[in-house]
Design an enzyme around this catalytic site. Structure first.
Site, PDB file in Angstrom:
ATOM      1  N   GLU A  94      52.798  60.677  91.387  1.00 29.99           N
ATOM      2  CA  GLU A  94      53.083  61.958  92.027  1.00 29.99           C
ATOM      3  C   GLU A  94      52.231  62.667  92.780  1.00 29.99           C
ATOM      4  OE1 GLU A  94      55.498  63.086  87.777  1.00 29.99           O
ATOM      5  OE2 GLU A  94      53.560  63.784  87.972  1.00 29.99           O
ATOM      6  N   CYS A 107      48.604  67.681  97.530  1.00 34.59           N
ATOM      7  CA  CYS A 107      47.940  67.238  96.444  1.00 34.59           C
ATOM      8  C   CYS A 107      48.169  65.784  96.404  1.00 34.59           C
ATOM      9  CB  CYS A 107      47.606  67.981  95.365  1.00 34.59           C
ATOM     10  SG  CYS A 107      46.936  67.228  93.753  1.00 34.59           S
ATOM     11  N   CYS A 114      44.882  55.963  85.948  1.00 39.56           N
ATOM     12  CA  CYS A 114      43.593  56.486  86.158  1.00 39.56           C
ATOM     13  C   CYS A 114      42.635  55.796  85.180  1.00 39.56           C
ATOM     14  CB  CYS A 114      43.168  57.881  86.002  1.00 39.56           C
ATOM     15  SG  CYS A 114      41.555  58.345  86.669  1.00 39.56           S
ATOM     16  N   CYS A 118      39.013  61.323  80.841  1.00 36.56           N
ATOM     17  CA  CYS A 118      38.984  62.480  80.858  1.00 36.56           C
ATOM     18  C   CYS A 118      39.963  63.297  79.529  1.00 36.56           C
ATOM     19  CB  CYS A 118      38.946  63.370  82.070  1.00 36.56           C
ATOM     20  SG  CYS A 118      37.946  63.090  83.231  1.00 36.56           S
ATOM     21  N   CYS A 121      42.871  65.574  80.553  1.00 36.65           N
ATOM     22  CA  CYS A 121      43.806  65.319  81.435  1.00 36.65           C
ATOM     23  C   CYS A 121      44.960  64.302  81.148  1.00 36.65           C
ATOM     24  CB  CYS A 121      42.900  64.383  82.624  1.00 36.65           C
ATOM     25  SG  CYS A 121      44.128  64.306  84.270  1.00 36.65           S
ATOM     26  N   SER A 197      38.165  65.012  95.651  1.00 34.63           N
ATOM     27  CA  SER A 197      37.616  65.417  94.564  1.00 34.63           C
ATOM     28  C   SER A 197      37.349  64.310  93.379  1.00 34.63           C
ATOM     29  CB  SER A 197      38.731  66.182  93.772  1.00 34.63           C
ATOM     30  OG  SER A 197      38.549  66.721  92.529  1.00 34.63           O
ATOM     31  N   CYS A 339      47.131  71.068  88.081  1.00 35.51           N
ATOM     32  CA  CYS A 339      46.234  69.994  87.815  1.00 35.51           C
ATOM     33  C   CYS A 339      46.125  69.458  86.506  1.00 35.51           C
ATOM     34  CB  CYS A 339      44.780  70.692  88.070  1.00 35.51           C
ATOM     35  SG  CYS A 339      44.225  71.071  89.634  1.00 35.51           S
TER      36      CYS A 339
HETATM   37  N1  SAH Z   1      39.700  62.209  89.383  1.00 32.85           N
HETATM   38  C1  SAH Z   1      39.447  63.186  90.306  1.00 32.85           C
HETATM   39  C2  SAH Z   1      40.760  63.919  90.694  1.00 32.85           C
HETATM   40  C3  SAH Z   1      41.754  64.230  90.089  1.00 32.85           C
HETATM   41  S1  SAH Z   1      42.032  65.403  88.950  1.00 32.85           S
HETATM   42  C4  SAH Z   1      38.802  64.095  89.817  1.00 32.85           C
HETATM   43  O1  SAH Z   1      38.430  64.169  88.492  1.00 32.85           O
HETATM   44  O2  SAH Z   1      38.119  65.202  90.559  1.00 32.85           O
HETATM   45  C5  SAH Z   1      41.822  67.066  89.943  1.00 32.85           C
HETATM   46  C6  SAH Z   1      41.310  68.186  89.080  1.00 32.85           C
HETATM   47  O3  SAH Z   1      42.162  68.671  87.961  1.00 32.85           O
HETATM   48  C7  SAH Z   1      39.920  67.779  88.554  1.00 32.85           C
HETATM   49  O4  SAH Z   1      39.078  68.757  88.686  1.00 32.85           O
HETATM   50  C8  SAH Z   1      40.330  67.688  87.221  1.00 32.85           C
HETATM   51  O5  SAH Z   1      39.278  67.980  86.195  1.00 32.85           O
HETATM   52  C9  SAH Z   1      41.214  68.873  86.888  1.00 32.85           C
HETATM   53  N2  SAH Z   1      42.072  68.756  85.553  1.00 32.85           N
HETATM   54  C10 SAH Z   1      42.183  67.400  84.986  1.00 32.85           C
HETATM   55  N3  SAH Z   1      43.064  67.903  83.715  1.00 32.85           N
HETATM   56  C11 SAH Z   1      43.389  69.291  83.905  1.00 32.85           C
HETATM   57  C12 SAH Z   1      44.120  69.877  83.233  1.00 32.85           C
HETATM   58  N4  SAH Z   1      44.760  69.708  82.191  1.00 32.85           N
HETATM   59  N5  SAH Z   1      44.045  71.479  83.336  1.00 32.85           N
HETATM   60  C13 SAH Z   1      43.512  71.811  84.574  1.00 32.85           C
HETATM   61  N6  SAH Z   1      42.649  70.971  85.166  1.00 32.85           N
HETATM   62  C14 SAH Z   1      42.734  69.723  85.203  1.00 32.85           C
END
Ligand code: SAH
Length: 347
Positions: A94, A107, A114, A118, A121, A197, A339
């Site tokens: 996406e 974006c 991935c 995390c 996420c 990022s 995000c």
């Molecule tokens: N892997 C990279 C890029 C993808 S995530 C990274 O971690 O930076 C992009 C952003 O969204 C990151 O800052 C991540 O921590 C944040 N993110 C992930 N899950 C989220 C959620 N449920 N709500 C808000 N931000 C989130």
């Protein structure tokens, strides 16, 4: 049996020129085709109208153009657009267009799924299927640039690698895509408008600094205390904060480019003064700014956005220490485009 045809866009300009010379044609023909592929984003050989029919037929016999296809487009009530993008092998990623009065930001995804874990996420739950190729990353940008022109009457102004995947775990392809995006034959965008990022892969942050990419760097920090960070981002065990900090110092020494930390404040996880002070201390390592981002729930209810007071407490503590801080509101939540919400739900 005939060999599988090669994706023509895997060839560099030089390789394409050499191919034409090997066919008894001029190397200039290679440049023309390259321009069609990258500058004009041709999806088919038929479109290449200044190339003779015979040559186009010959190309078709030897190559394919593995273009992505925007399978489904959803529009949020706030104007955000989410594309479900089908790849040539039927996998889906996406990408999102985020419009604001001043800019439109793409974006984009760097991997299918991935490999990081995390806990908050949605993409992390998908597991990593494969890396995206440079052209698959580039195509997402072109698709969003077209949508931006079509719906907002202006070209794309910024790109963030904040879609699916960890860009620094697909380093070579991401950098090749950046090269294309910034080159004259591609979109000619300034690298300063591109933000990568990362969750924080120290070795690759150093490599990025060594390669003098001129892009901006954002780090998803979320906690500056190892025990807490390891709980919510388990790979922190392998890449602890000390190593991350050292790599960021290295980055800054080489690039003089300020780092953005992304940080979510969650109820009962980091909504306390000790956590905020740890962030303040971490921020002293190199010039930086902090984006406090809103949490987008991903259904399992384990993580909850902290109170407004907790966010204000962070804001005040950072400001008092001279650190720039912005509170970011989410966009595109109603279509799961915000995000951390990218999980191919629409596909
Ligand atoms: N892997 C990279 C890029 C993808 S995530 C990274 O971690 O930076 C992009 C952003 O969204 C990151 O800052 C991540 O921590 C944040 N993110 C992930 N899950 C989220 C959620 N449920 N709500 C808000 N931000 C989130």
């Amino acid at each position: 049996m005939k060999n599988e045809k090669k994706d023509i866009r895997a060839l560099t300009k030089k390789q394409l020129q050499e191919f034409f010379v090997s066919q008894g044609d001029k190397s200039f023909r290679g440049s023309q085709v390259y321009e069609w592929l990258w500058n004009k984003s041709a999806h088919t050989f038929e479109e290449m109208t200044n190339i003779s029919k015979e040559t186009r037929e010959m190309l078709k016999e030897n190559f394919v153009i593995n273009h992505i296809r925007v399978d489904q487009m959803q529009r949020s009530s706030d104007g955000t657009i989410k594309n479900a993008v089908k790849l040539h092998d039927s996998l889906t990623v996406e990408s999102v267009l985020i419009p604001t009065p001043k800019r439109t930001t793409a974006c984009v995804s760097s991997q299918v799924g991935c490999s990081l874990d995390c806990q908050f996420c949605a993409t992390a739950k998908l597991k990593r299927m494969r890396n995206l190729n440079p052209d698959e990353i580039y195509d997402q940008v072109v698709a969003i640039d077209n949508e931006s022109r079509l719906y907002f009457d202006k070209p794309l102004s910024n790109i963030v690698f904040m879609g699916m995947g960890e860009p620094l775990m697909n380093y070579n392809n991401v950098m090749k895509a950046v090269e294309k995006i910034t080159s004259k034959e591609g979109l000619g965008m300034s690298p300063k408008r591109i933000t990568i990022s990362t969750s924080g892969v120290p070795k690759m942050i150093k490599k990025l600094a060594d390669d003098e990419a001129k892009i901006k760097l954002a780090v998803s920090l979320h906690s500056a205390i190892d025990e807490v960070r390891t709980k919510i981002m388990p790979f922190n065990e392998t890449f602890p904060l000390k190593d991350l900090k050292e790599s960021l110092e290295y980055w800054y020494a080489k690039t003089k480019s300020r780092i953005t930390y992304e940080y979510i404040v969650w109820k009962d996880i980091n909504d306390n003064r000790v956590a905020a002070q740890a962030l303040v201390d971490f921020c002293k390592a190199v010039p930086c700014k902090v984006n406090l981002i809103e949490y987008n729930p991903i259904d399992d209810g384990h993580f909850q956005q902290a109170s407004a007071e907790a966010t204000t407490m962070y804001q005040h503590m950072l400001e008092r220490n001279g650190i720039t801080v912005t509170v970011r509101r989410s966009r595109g939540k109603d279509i799961d485009a915000a995000c951390g919400q990218l999980a191919n739900k629409s596909a």
